[in-house]
Design an enzyme around this catalytic site. Structure first.
Site, short mmCIF file in Angstrom:
data_model
loop_
_atom_site.label_atom_id
_atom_site.label_comp_id
_atom_site.label_asym_id
_atom_site.label_seq_id
_atom_site.Cartn_x
_atom_site.Cartn_y
_atom_site.Cartn_z
N SER A 44 0.76 -1.35 -0.21
CA SER A 44 -0.14 -0.07 -0.01
C SER A 44 0.82 1.13 0.09
O SER A 44 2.06 1.28 0.64
CB SER A 44 -0.80 0.18 1.20
OG SER A 44 -0.14 -0.06 2.40
N THR A 99 2.66 -2.31 4.29
CA THR A 99 2.82 -0.64 3.99
C THR A 99 3.94 -0.30 3.35
O THR A 99 4.97 -1.16 3.37
CB THR A 99 2.65 0.10 5.58
OG1 THR A 99 3.99 -0.13 6.29
CG2 THR A 99 1.47 -0.19 6.16
N ASP A 100 4.32 0.79 2.79
CA ASP A 100 5.28 1.42 2.14
C ASP A 100 5.98 1.68 3.47
O ASP A 100 5.36 1.95 4.72
CB ASP A 100 4.98 2.45 1.18
CG ASP A 100 6.33 2.65 0.42
OD1 ASP A 100 7.37 2.18 0.83
OD2 ASP A 100 6.14 3.39 -0.51
N TRP A 101 7.32 2.16 3.51
CA TRP A 101 8.22 2.33 4.60
C TRP A 101 7.75 3.44 5.19
O TRP A 101 8.04 4.49 4.73
CB TRP A 101 9.64 2.27 4.17
CG TRP A 101 10.31 0.79 4.38
CD1 TRP A 101 11.40 0.37 4.64
CD2 TRP A 101 9.82 -0.34 3.75
NE1 TRP A 101 11.57 -0.77 4.66
CE2 TRP A 101 10.60 -1.38 4.11
CE3 TRP A 101 8.47 -0.90 3.02
CZ2 TRP A 101 10.61 -2.94 3.77
CZ3 TRP A 101 8.22 -2.10 2.80
CH2 TRP A 101 9.31 -3.12 3.15
N GLY A 102 7.38 3.46 6.60
CA GLY A 102 7.05 4.72 7.28
C GLY A 102 6.29 4.12 8.65
O GLY A 102 6.74 2.97 9.20
#
Length: 780
Positions: free
Chosen positions: A236, A269-272
């Site tokens: 995502s 998730t994307d990296w965060g």
């Protein structure tokens, strides 16, 4: 008595330990039932080390230096950690390690845009089989690729990673990519789901889009990839979609992805580290990456406080366990750390050559006879761009440059010109060293073009047989491209093309331009002043050798454009709603959620993007509006010519099969791409004048040889989305089938009659708070 009690206690502990289920493919429910809440939360949050529960840390994941992330192990239950590493132009890991002289380089393959330019699914599978072998042999479980967002606008900084402006081409390319990687018993993560169509403030930007445009353009490619290739994971994106973060949007992650499309893998998730972890778990986001302790804490607190149902946690944990049992880490695969990089480099070279797009070839300028004297212009001839920056940047053992490639191909290069460029490169390196500047993987610096005196060019025209000009552009994660001096040529580049063309043409000699670029640039103002233009995009570490293969005719180019080259940037309807005024200047455009005045101002200025162009993206707009372009979607020349026979269309149970015979009518062997566009009957929804519904590429045909290619299309694929009815609809009537060499070059036509209208009802999703003022386009 104490001794008996101690023995009993030890025995009890031993029995308890032995009673713990160990993860197998066939006992996932048993393991899930044995997990504590803290362990469940741990499994849903990435990281190398498991969380500490009651003072006990449950193991450390297997590590691959330079890999982007991990999933956490739970040793008590036999759950291993897994390794996730970046792509998509090759595996990204650290090439050197402490304590060993061995290197761990990976192959730099052609970028996604160049693979899509091949229009060759078998070639893409061949490339990604080799790429996936490196993933497997370096001990990685999942390659974080392919990137497959739509080329909504030419200035998106990551377009080089992505395939196309068209969802069918993008989806089929992505499916082939996934199939090739996953044939190695490793997984992928198709990304960025969804609407990550700009890098400027990507972490907070709210993409506001109608459901029709969303389903037809921006989700259709993901739908194709999910249904045809079954990727292990989906990533995502950072941004919002119609007011909610995609990572936390139930409509996106569950309602359409799982319930409508039938997806069975995990979503990460994307990296965060967004605050809404509880909402993300509820929405169907299974894995938070790269993972932080506060995310584990949020999940545990959410369950205990009643804001998160344990059933949602268990659902996601089950998804994670089903993923884990497929991985090499679970299977204890003994990876070699020694993939065949030499063989893979040749795969990269082959793919780059076949996928390059020949944009111009006046009077058969190409191919060139070897042995000629060449004036090689452009700093990019030395500073060759193999791939973009950011997470898509592969740590390669080498990159061949154009000077090396042309010399190896038998050309003699102008020494004075070569020495001039080398001196500039050396001077720049010295200046950068004095300034203490550092190139890094996220923002590798591209050398600016330098001027060549007109008198020198005139002299070089007298002493050389031809000129080759290499124009270079880099792009990458974290920032969008610029309009001035990026999409448009710089003044130095314009003067170089003008002066070289004038001098060499006056001497009766040819000028060839090589576009080593990461995205679309303006070509209309200068293309007619040169004799040939070859577009290799960013072609990987062997890309310059592949350019030489094409220039000499060793390879006949068969690539076609996967997007439109407009006359000017503002011709794209999306340009009115794209943040092209923000310069590429380091981190002010990046989306990592850091603070500071620049980021706060950026979030204030670019906090939403209205997709007011609706479905009118790329050729759908240009063809329907009758607007001139520099090069149309699907365009690409060859060193030979092809003729199309009379098509044959046969109805099937759920659509049709369309066949046409292609004959090589030229004098050299070559491949042709047949692009099948469909023009829908009038009435009902406004539709583009035509849309790509399928394509097929011939094998290499000898002169005079023919091949019949067939494209299958279902009635569902003919349908457009009706927001008002929440349904895909294919009206009854006659559909015109266009067999084309590009969207502007139709070679044959046929009809398909749908006797009865068809409709596919779906859930009413993705509502906008305020309707958009969408563009209306009338067919010309």
């Amino acid at each position: 008595m104490k001794r008996i009690f101690l023995i009993a206690a030890v025995a009890t502990l031993g029995i308890s330990a032995l009673a713990q289920p160990q993860l197998r493919k066939d006992n996932i429910d048993e393991v899930l039932a044995a997990m504590t809440l803290e362990e469940k939360a741990t499994l849903l949050v990435g990281g190398a080390r498991a969380a500490t529960v009651n003072g006990v840390t449950s193991g450390v994941a297997h590590q691959v230096p330079g890999a982007a992330g991990n999933t956490r192990p739970i040793e008590r239950l036999g759950i291993p950690g897994t390794v996730l590493a970046d792509g998509p132009a090759g595996l990204r890991i650290q090439p050197t390690r402490q304590g060993t002289d061995q290197t761990f380089y990976c192959t730099g393959f052609p970028v996604g845009t160049l693979l899509a330019s091949s229009w060759d699914l078998d070639l893409v599978r061949e490339v990604t089989r080799a790429m996936g072998n490196e993933v497997h042999e370096y001990g990685v479980d999942v390659l974080l690729a392919p990137g497959m967002n739509i080329h909504r606008n030419p200035l998106n900084g990551r377009n080089f990673e992505y395939f196309s402006e068209d969802p069918v081409l993008s989806g089929r390319m992505a499916a082939a990519y996934v199939q090739g990687i996953q044939s190695n018993d490793v997984g992928v993560s198709v990304k960025h789901y969804a609407l990550n169509n700009q890098e400027t403030n990507r972490n907070e930007d709210d993409a506001r889009v109608s459901e029709r445009a969303l389903r037809e353009i921006y989700l259709k490619n993901f739908e194709i990839a999910v249904k045809e290739a079954e990727p292990w994971t989906v990533m995502s994106s950072y941004n919002k979609l119609n007011g909610e973060y995609t990572q936390q949007k139930y409509d996106l992650l569950t309602a359409i992805l799982r319930e409508e499309w039938g997806y069975k893998g995990i979503v990460m998730t994307d990296w965060g580290n967004k605050a809404g972890t509880v909402k993300a778990v509820w929405a169907g986001n299974d894995l938070m990456e790269p993972g932080n302790q506060n995310e584990i804490d949020r999940i545990v607190a959410g369950v205990k406080e009643g804001t998160l149902d344990i059933k949602d946690v268990d659902r996601n944990v089950r998804n994670m366990l089903e993923y884990i049992v497929k991985t090499p880490s679970f299977k204890k695969y003994k990876f070699s750390n020694k993939p065949d990089l030499k063989a893979h480099a040749q795969v990269a070279r082959k793919a780059a050559g076949e996928a390059m797009v020949l944009l111009r070839n006046e009077n058969n300028t190409l191919p060139l006879a070897s042995g000629q004297k060449v004036a090689l212009y452009g700093i990019t001839a030395l500073d060759f761009v193999a791939g973009g920056t950011g997470s898509g940047d592969v740590n390669k053992a080498y990159v061949v440059n154009m000077e090396e490639a042309l010399t190896q191909a038998g050309f003699t290069l102008d020494k004075g010109l070569s020495d001039y460029y080398k001196a500039y490169v050396d001077y720049d390196k010295a200046q950068q060293a004095l300034a203490g500047a550092m190139n890094n993987w996220f923002s590798r610096r591209k050398l600016a073009e330098i001027a060549i005196p007109e008198a020198a060019i005139n002299n070089e025209a007298r002493t050389n047989d031809l000129a080759v000009i290499v124009i270079g552009r880099n792009a990458g994660e974290g920032a969008d491209r610029r309009l001035i001096d990026d999409f448009d040529l710089t003044n130095v580049e314009r003067e170089l093309i003008r002066d070289v063309s004038t001098a060499f043409h006056t001497a009766g000699k040819k000028v060839i331009v090589v576009l080593n670029v990461g995205g679309v640039i303006e070509t209309n103002s200068w293309k007619n002043s040169v004799d040939a233009i070859l577009l290799p995009w960013s072609p990987g570490q062997e890309g310059a050798n592949a350019v030489a293969d094409v220039l000499t005719g060793k390879v006949n180019p068969s690539g076609k454009l996967p997007m439109t080259f407009p006359l000017s940037f503002m011709d794209h309807p999306s340009s009115a709603n794209f943040p092209y005024n923000y310069n590429r200047g380091g981190q002010q455009n990046m989306g990592f959620g850091f603070g500071g005045p620049q980021q706060r101002q950026l979030q204030k200025d670019v906090d939403y993007t209205n997709y007011e162009e609706g479905i009118w993206v790329g050729y759908r707009y240009f063809s329907t509006a009758g607007k001139d372009v520099s090069y149309p979607f699907g365009f690409g020349l060859s060193y030979t010519t092809f003729a199309y026979g009379k098509p044959v269309v046969k109805a099937t149970a759920d659509g049709f099969e369309a066949s046409v015979t292609v004959t090589n009518t030229g004098s050299v062997a070559g491949k042709e791409v047949v692009e099948l566009y469909v023009s829908a009957p009038a009435g009902g929804l406004d539709k583009p004048v035509c849309e790509l519904k399928g394509f097929a590429k011939t094998r290499e045909l000898r002169p005079g040889e023919s091949q019949t290619v067939t494209v299958k299309v279902s009635n569902y694929e003919l349908a457009s989305f009706n927001d008002a009815n929440s349904a895909w609809e294919a009206p009854a009537g006659t559909y015109r089938l266009l067999f084309a060499s590009s969207v502007a070059d139709v070679r044959a036509t046929a009809d398909y009659k749908l006797k009865k209208a068809r409709s596919w009802k779906v859930a009413d999703l993705f509502k906008l708070e305020q309707p958009l003022n969408e563009l209306k386009v009338t067919r010309k």
